[in-house]
Each structure stands twice: as C-alpha cells, then as structure tokens.
Write a protein that holds these residues in place. Structure first.
Motif, PDB file in Angstrom:
ATOM      1  N   ASP A 157      -7.647  -6.210  -6.842  1.00 48.95           N
ATOM      2  CA  ASP A 157      -7.818  -5.500  -5.566  1.00 48.95           C
ATOM      3  C   ASP A 157      -6.494  -5.439  -4.821  1.00 48.95           C
ATOM      4  O   ASP A 157      -6.163  -4.424  -4.192  1.00 48.95           O
ATOM      5  CB  ASP A 157      -8.873  -6.212  -4.723  1.00 48.95           C
ATOM      6  CG  ASP A 157      -9.139  -5.474  -3.403  1.00 48.95           C
ATOM      7  OD1 ASP A 157      -9.422  -4.269  -3.447  1.00 48.95           O
ATOM      8  OD2 ASP A 157      -9.054  -6.131  -2.345  1.00 48.95           O
ATOM      9  N   CYS A 158      -5.712  -6.510  -4.915  1.00 45.84           N
ATOM     10  CA  CYS A 158      -4.398  -6.552  -4.271  1.00 45.84           C
ATOM     11  C   CYS A 158      -3.469  -5.506  -4.886  1.00 45.84           C
ATOM     12  O   CYS A 158      -2.782  -4.771  -4.171  1.00 45.84           O
ATOM     13  CB  CYS A 158      -3.799  -7.952  -4.403  1.00 45.84           C
ATOM     14  SG  CYS A 158      -2.231  -8.159  -3.534  1.00 45.84           S
ATOM     15  N   VAL A 159      -3.447  -5.421  -6.212  1.00 50.20           N
ATOM     16  CA  VAL A 159      -2.616  -4.429  -6.900  1.00 50.20           C
ATOM     17  C   VAL A 159      -3.007  -3.018  -6.465  1.00 50.20           C
ATOM     18  O   VAL A 159      -2.146  -2.179  -6.168  1.00 50.20           O
ATOM     19  CB  VAL A 159      -2.756  -4.569  -8.431  1.00 50.20           C
ATOM     20  CG1 VAL A 159      -2.107  -3.381  -9.140  1.00 50.20           C
ATOM     21  CG2 VAL A 159      -2.125  -5.863  -8.902  1.00 50.20           C
ATOM     22  N   ARG A 160      -4.310  -2.764  -6.406  1.00 46.62           N
ATOM     23  CA  ARG A 160      -4.798  -1.428  -6.025  1.00 46.62           C
ATOM     24  C   ARG A 160      -4.380  -1.074  -4.598  1.00 46.62           C
ATOM     25  O   ARG A 160      -3.888   0.027  -4.339  1.00 46.62           O
ATOM     26  CB  ARG A 160      -6.320  -1.394  -6.162  1.00 46.62           C
ATOM     27  CG  ARG A 160      -6.940  -0.048  -5.816  1.00 46.62           C
ATOM     28  CD  ARG A 160      -8.450  -0.081  -6.006  1.00 46.62           C
ATOM     29  NE  ARG A 160      -9.087  -1.053  -5.121  1.00 46.62           N
ATOM     30  CZ  ARG A 160      -9.374  -0.816  -3.845  1.00 46.62           C
ATOM     31  NH1 ARG A 160      -9.058   0.351  -3.291  1.00 46.62           N
ATOM     32  NH2 ARG A 160      -9.967  -1.740  -3.114  1.00 46.62           N
ATOM     33  N   LYS A 161      -4.537  -2.019  -3.669  1.00 47.82           N
ATOM     34  CA  LYS A 161      -4.234  -1.736  -2.272  1.00 47.82           C
ATOM     35  C   LYS A 161      -2.726  -1.625  -2.024  1.00 47.82           C
ATOM     36  O   LYS A 161      -2.274  -0.789  -1.242  1.00 47.82           O
ATOM     37  CB  LYS A 161      -4.843  -2.818  -1.377  1.00 47.82           C
ATOM     38  CG  LYS A 161      -6.366  -2.716  -1.294  1.00 47.82           C
ATOM     39  CD  LYS A 161      -6.973  -3.788  -0.421  1.00 47.82           C
ATOM     40  CE  LYS A 161      -8.480  -3.605  -0.302  1.00 47.82           C
ATOM     41  NZ  LYS A 161      -9.127  -4.695   0.464  1.00 47.82           N
ATOM     42  N   GLY A 167       2.465   3.987  -1.540  1.00 52.93           N
ATOM     43  CA  GLY A 167       2.740   5.329  -2.041  1.00 52.93           C
ATOM     44  C   GLY A 167       2.907   5.389  -3.540  1.00 52.93           C
ATOM     45  O   GLY A 167       3.630   6.248  -4.054  1.00 52.93           O
ATOM     46  N   GLY A 168       2.272   4.469  -4.257  1.00 52.35           N
ATOM     47  CA  GLY A 168       2.349   4.459  -5.717  1.00 52.35           C
ATOM     48  C   GLY A 168       2.661   3.081  -6.254  1.00 52.35           C
ATOM     49  O   GLY A 168       3.024   2.167  -5.502  1.00 52.35           O
ATOM     50  N   ILE A 169       2.519   2.912  -7.569  1.00 56.02           N
ATOM     51  CA  ILE A 169       2.721   1.600  -8.182  1.00 56.02           C
ATOM     52  C   ILE A 169       4.155   1.108  -8.009  1.00 56.02           C
ATOM     53  O   ILE A 169       4.390  -0.037  -7.616  1.00 56.02           O
ATOM     54  CB  ILE A 169       2.351   1.645  -9.680  1.00 56.02           C
ATOM     55  CG1 ILE A 169       0.834   1.829  -9.837  1.00 56.02           C
ATOM     56  CG2 ILE A 169       2.794   0.364 -10.382  1.00 56.02           C
ATOM     57  CD1 ILE A 169       0.376   1.926 -11.264  1.00 56.02           C
ATOM     58  N   GLY A 247       4.992  -5.310   6.208  1.00 54.23           N
ATOM     59  CA  GLY A 247       3.951  -4.300   6.320  1.00 54.23           C
ATOM     60  C   GLY A 247       4.378  -2.981   5.703  1.00 54.23           C
ATOM     61  O   GLY A 247       5.476  -2.845   5.147  1.00 54.23           O
ATOM     62  N   TYR A 248       3.487  -2.015   5.803  1.00 54.54           N
ATOM     63  CA  TYR A 248       3.757  -0.680   5.280  1.00 54.54           C
ATOM     64  C   TYR A 248       3.706   0.328   6.428  1.00 54.54           C
ATOM     65  O   TYR A 248       3.096   0.075   7.466  1.00 54.54           O
ATOM     66  CB  TYR A 248       2.726  -0.305   4.212  1.00 54.54           C
ATOM     67  CG  TYR A 248       2.923  -1.042   2.908  1.00 54.54           C
ATOM     68  CD1 TYR A 248       3.755  -0.533   1.917  1.00 54.54           C
ATOM     69  CD2 TYR A 248       2.282  -2.257   2.682  1.00 54.54           C
ATOM     70  CE1 TYR A 248       3.942  -1.208   0.725  1.00 54.54           C
ATOM     71  CE2 TYR A 248       2.457  -2.938   1.491  1.00 54.54           C
ATOM     72  CZ  TYR A 248       3.285  -2.409   0.515  1.00 54.54           C
ATOM     73  OH  TYR A 248       3.478  -3.096  -0.662  1.00 54.54           O
TER      74      TYR A 248
END
Length: 303
Positions: A157-161, A167-169, A247-248
């Motif tokens: 879930d962390c990787v996905r969020k 803005g991408g992997i 943060g983002y």
C-alpha cells in the motif's frame, strides 16, 4: 600479505550472493530496533535522546513497534546484502586479474585503494534496491501509530501511494536516490576497506591464512568496520532520511538534495548532520559484526 584465492564464474558468484543473503537476514533481525530509533531522531524534534525515544516507543506503541516495517527490509535487505557481497567480490576478482595481467611474474595483491573502489562499486550496485526499500521502511516507521491515523496499510500500500503521490514509480518511490547513491558508495567503500585491512593485518601479524582467523575476531573486525561505515557516511544518511519523509506537492520542503543540505545547515548547523548518531553507532557494532561473521562462516562452509 597473502593474495586471496582467485576464482570466479557463475558458481562462485552464486556462493557470494547466497552468503550475503544469509548475512542480510541476520542484519535486519539484529538491527531493526536500533534503526527505528535512529529514524525517529533524524526526522522528528519530539525526542531529545535515543533513550527517551526508545522509552516513548515502548510506552505508547509497545514492544512490537521496534519491528515496524520489518517485512520490507527482511525481504529487501537480504537481497541488498547479497548484492553488496556479490558485487564486491566480483570487483575484487576483477582487480586481482588486472593486477596479474600487469605483472604476470609477480602479481600484486589488491591494494586498499582498490578495496575501497570495489566496496564503492558494491554500494552503487546496491543503491538500486536500497533506495526504494529504505524509502518504504522509513515511511512505515514514521507514520502515526494509531490505526485511525495510519497512512499506509503495509509495504505494498505504501509503494502504491508513494507512486501515486510522487507522479509515478521513479519520482515517487526513488525519492532521495541521488544522496542514496553517494551514501552507499562512501559507506560501503569504507566498510569493505576497513574489514579487509583488519583481516589482512591480523593474518600478516600472526603469520596465518585468513581462513584461520577465529570467528570472534571476524565478528569484532566486522563490528569495527560498521562503526567506520557510519562515521564516514552519516551526514548523507540524515539528508536521505529527511528527503524520504518529506511531503509531496505543496507539503514538500526540500526541492533537491542540495537544498536539503542547505536547510539543515541553516536551521541546525553542523550538529544537524549528526542527529541520531548515538543509537546508530550502538547498532552498527552488533549488526556489522553479525553480518560479516555470518557471511564469512557461510563462505567457509560452502567453499
């Protein structure tokens, strides 16, 4: 100093990788409680000391909180340490072959500059895995403990969020990768250099082969190498931790690695780059001792 055994090929590389993986699992199990304290001190002003941080975690989150985010490093660090030792020994054998080709009649042993270069190569190779793995681990370690306030429901879930928010992997999961590469190169160059110097010095001093050095000495020298690793690379690690908990979007504080260095310097001075060094050095001795002892003894059994 005796020239180490030359050899190579897929079989030897697979042995190096296997021994490194065993050492990596040991490293995580021994070092995870120390690591979460280090990260909390690096990324928060709520704790004044390592002891106070440990007591707070124990009181408010329970004993299992010291192993928060362990699944990711348990799977990932095993792979990372496997890559470290595989890449290091591959580079070491390349230097041995190069030295032999330069002086066929009397091949020179691997120099300590070459040991550093081989270790730096191992660190850079490892950074492709360690960057995102440590990013996920740090996010899980620093998220609120209360279930209602939890940001991530586990590593996937962390990787996905992170990928969605960043803005991408690549930009999301690989946040702080530039400073990670610098840290890994310096850290593992010094780590392997220190261990090889200690082991070779002991063998030369006592007139024995490296394989005859007892396991307690291997662990001790590995522990000292761990201390050298962190003393040589810790400021990079502080910057990495801050960037990987940033943060983002509008909540982002650090535009670049250079900006992060500058902000730490302005706000906290030189001491800001050493926050959390105490528990890190306490962790380094047993973790690095266990890693090198496990890897060295595993190699002795399978070779």
């Amino acid at each position: 100093m005796k020239l180490q055994e030359q050899g190579g090929g897929a079989l030897q590389t697979s042995k190096d990788l296997f021994a490194g993986a065993v050492g990596g699992v040991t490293q995580v199990l021994v070092g995870q409680p120390f690591d979460i304290i280090k990260v909390r001190l690096q990324t928060s002003t709520a704790h004044k000391s390592a002891l106070e941080a440990a007591a707070s975690i124990w009181k408010h989150e329970g004993a299992l909180a010291f192993y928060k985010g362990t699944l990711t490093p348990l799977l990932g660090i095993g792979a990372c340490v496997s890559v470290q030792f595989g890449a290091f020994h591959q580079a070491r054998r390349w230097f041995e072959a190069r030295n032999a080709a330069a002086s066929p009649s009397a091949p020179l042993p691997v120099s300590y500059g070459q040991y550093y270069a081989a270790g730096a190569f191992a660190g850079i190779s490892n950074s492709v895995l360690s960057g995102p793995i440590e990013h996920v681990r740090i996010r899980l370690q620093t998220q609120p403990h209360a279930a209602s306030a939890r940001l991530y429901n586990g590593p996937l879930d962390c990787v996905r969020k992170l990928s969605a928010q960043g803005g991408g992997i690549l930009p999301g999961l690989f946040r702080g990768q530039s400073v990670t590469v610098l840290r890994e190169a310096q850290a593992y160059g010094v780590w392997f250099l220190s261990f090889e110097w200690l082991m070779n010095s002991d063998a030369a001093r006592n007139g024995i082969d490296r394989r005859e050095i007892p396991s307690w000495k291997i662990a001790f020298y590995g522990g000292l190498a761990g201390e050298a690793l962190w003393l040589a690379s810790y400021p990079f690690d502080v910057v990495k931790s801050k960037m990987q908990t940033d943060g983002y979007g509008a909540a982002r504080r650090y535009a670049t690695m250079r900006d992060c260095f500058a902000q730490i310097w302005r706000a906290e001075g030189a001491l800001g780059f050493w926050k959390g060094i105490g528990p890190t050095l306490l962790r380094a001795m047993p973790v690095s001792a266990a890693t090198f002892a496990t890897v060295e003894l595993t190699m002795r059994m399978i070779n």
